[in-house]
Motif scaffolding. Structure first.
Motif, PDB file in Angstrom:
ATOM      1  N   LEU A 102     -26.589 -23.429  65.351  1.00 60.15           N
ATOM      2  CA  LEU A 102     -25.184 -23.515  66.075  1.00 60.15           C
ATOM      3  C   LEU A 102     -24.104 -24.373  65.221  1.00 60.15           C
ATOM      4  O   LEU A 102     -23.142 -23.809  64.933  1.00 60.15           O
ATOM      5  N   LEU A 103     -24.707 -25.395  64.856  1.00 57.43           N
ATOM      6  CA  LEU A 103     -23.971 -26.478  64.008  1.00 57.43           C
ATOM      7  C   LEU A 103     -24.866 -26.857  62.794  1.00 57.43           C
ATOM      8  O   LEU A 103     -26.097 -27.330  63.342  1.00 57.43           O
ATOM      9  N   PHE A 104     -24.418 -27.419  61.781  1.00 55.10           N
ATOM     10  CA  PHE A 104     -25.197 -27.848  60.804  1.00 55.10           C
ATOM     11  C   PHE A 104     -24.330 -28.707  59.869  1.00 55.10           C
ATOM     12  O   PHE A 104     -23.136 -28.432  59.063  1.00 55.10           O
ATOM     13  N   ASN A 105     -24.417 -30.126  60.189  1.00 55.01           N
ATOM     14  CA  ASN A 105     -23.635 -31.182  60.064  1.00 55.01           C
ATOM     15  C   ASN A 105     -22.220 -30.846  60.319  1.00 55.01           C
ATOM     16  O   ASN A 105     -21.884 -30.405  61.470  1.00 55.01           O
ATOM     17  N   SER A 106     -21.173 -30.909  59.307  1.00 51.83           N
ATOM     18  CA  SER A 106     -19.861 -30.375  59.570  1.00 51.83           C
ATOM     19  C   SER A 106     -19.607 -29.197  58.840  1.00 51.83           C
ATOM     20  O   SER A 106     -18.509 -28.921  58.231  1.00 51.83           O
ATOM     21  N   ASP A 107     -20.680 -28.477  58.148  1.00 56.60           N
ATOM     22  CA  ASP A 107     -20.521 -27.406  57.237  1.00 56.60           C
ATOM     23  C   ASP A 107     -20.015 -26.154  57.846  1.00 56.60           C
ATOM     24  O   ASP A 107     -20.309 -25.715  59.047  1.00 56.60           O
ATOM     25  N   LEU A 108     -19.159 -25.421  57.179  1.00 53.72           N
ATOM     26  CA  LEU A 108     -19.001 -24.073  57.274  1.00 53.72           C
ATOM     27  C   LEU A 108     -19.679 -23.002  56.381  1.00 53.72           C
ATOM     28  O   LEU A 108     -19.503 -23.174  54.983  1.00 53.72           O
ATOM     29  N   ILE A 109     -20.416 -22.269  56.951  1.00 55.26           N
ATOM     30  CA  ILE A 109     -21.197 -21.352  56.178  1.00 55.26           C
ATOM     31  C   ILE A 109     -20.793 -20.028  56.727  1.00 55.26           C
ATOM     32  O   ILE A 109     -21.110 -19.664  57.968  1.00 55.26           O
ATOM     33  N   ASP A 110     -20.641 -18.920  55.724  1.00 56.55           N
ATOM     34  CA  ASP A 110     -20.267 -17.622  56.089  1.00 56.55           C
ATOM     35  C   ASP A 110     -20.880 -16.741  54.890  1.00 56.55           C
ATOM     36  O   ASP A 110     -20.651 -16.378  53.824  1.00 56.55           O
ATOM     37  N   LEU A 111     -22.522 -16.402  55.311  1.00 52.14           N
ATOM     38  CA  LEU A 111     -23.315 -15.693  54.459  1.00 52.14           C
ATOM     39  C   LEU A 111     -23.621 -14.494  55.276  1.00 52.14           C
ATOM     40  O   LEU A 111     -23.271 -14.376  56.528  1.00 52.14           O
ATOM     41  N   PRO A 112     -23.732 -13.261  54.732  1.00 55.20           N
ATOM     42  CA  PRO A 112     -24.292 -12.043  55.477  1.00 55.20           C
ATOM     43  C   PRO A 112     -25.232 -12.307  56.439  1.00 55.20           C
ATOM     44  O   PRO A 112     -25.244 -11.891  57.519  1.00 55.20           O
ATOM     45  N   GLU A 113     -26.112 -13.305  56.231  1.00 62.41           N
ATOM     46  CA  GLU A 113     -27.428 -13.524  57.368  1.00 62.41           C
ATOM     47  C   GLU A 113     -27.199 -14.669  58.110  1.00 62.41           C
ATOM     48  O   GLU A 113     -28.013 -15.039  58.926  1.00 62.41           O
ATOM     49  N   LEU A 114     -26.010 -15.312  57.864  1.00 68.74           N
ATOM     50  CA  LEU A 114     -25.817 -16.771  58.350  1.00 68.74           C
ATOM     51  C   LEU A 114     -24.465 -17.117  58.581  1.00 68.74           C
ATOM     52  O   LEU A 114     -24.035 -17.314  57.429  1.00 68.74           O
TER      53      LEU A 114
END
Length: 166
Positions: free
Chosen positions: A103-115
């Motif tokens: 749901l949340l990973f640190n304060s990271d923004l991640i936009d990958l095809p699988e995640l």
């Protein structure tokens, strides 16, 4: 060089094969993952399904972990836990033995095809927001939006604390 430790929140859900036991098994397995420490988990909540209504109600929770794994490596580990518990994806938003979402990973923004982090549906799911807020009442999205404010606007999914009646 030491790897940095990440604070991660994971959503858990199940509506098949004794859902509360599926969540307990997943939490035990999470606690045993290499390079991960289970910090705490929320209460278990019952909710109506978001997708097709011809399926059992869900039991949901959230967990906070500390890990040195990358988001992609953690996702692979979560998928292995799901497979180990017999998850088979039959239909979109359908029934499942276990579903584990970052749901949340640190304060990271991640936009990958699988995640995608934060999880794209986080603001539409009271069964995600309430357990997260139980873990930390001050949690916010990376853009600063408080989860509490999202909960105020969230559709009601008839969430209740898990008991033998749900």
């Amino acid at each position: 060089m030491t790897k940095s430790t990440n604070t991660v929140y994971i959503g858990l859900g199940s509506n098949l094969n004794e859902p509360a036991k599926q969540l307990e098994t997943a939490l035990r397995t999470l606690a045993e993952l290499p390079n991960c420490e289970l910090i705490r988990h929320s209460s278990f909540y019952c909710s109506k399904p978001v997708g097709p209504q011809d399926q059992p109600d869900f039991v949901n929770a959230a967990a906070q972990i500390s890990t040195t794994l990358s988001p992609e490596s953690l996702l692979k580990q979560l998928q292995l836990i799901e497979q180990g518990q017999g998850r088979i994806k039959k239909r979109h938003w359908g029934e499942r033995t276990i579903d584990l979402d970052i749901l949340l990973f640190n304060s990271d923004l991640i936009d990958l095809p699988e995640l995608s982090i934060p999880h794209k549906e986080i603001g539409n799911r009271d069964f995600v927001l309430k357990p997260l807020l139980e873990l930390d009442a001050n949690l916010a999205l990376p853009d600063g939006t408080s989860l509490h404010s999202l909960l105020q606007q969230c559709p009601d999914n008839r969430l209740q604390l898990h008991s033998s009646q749900c």
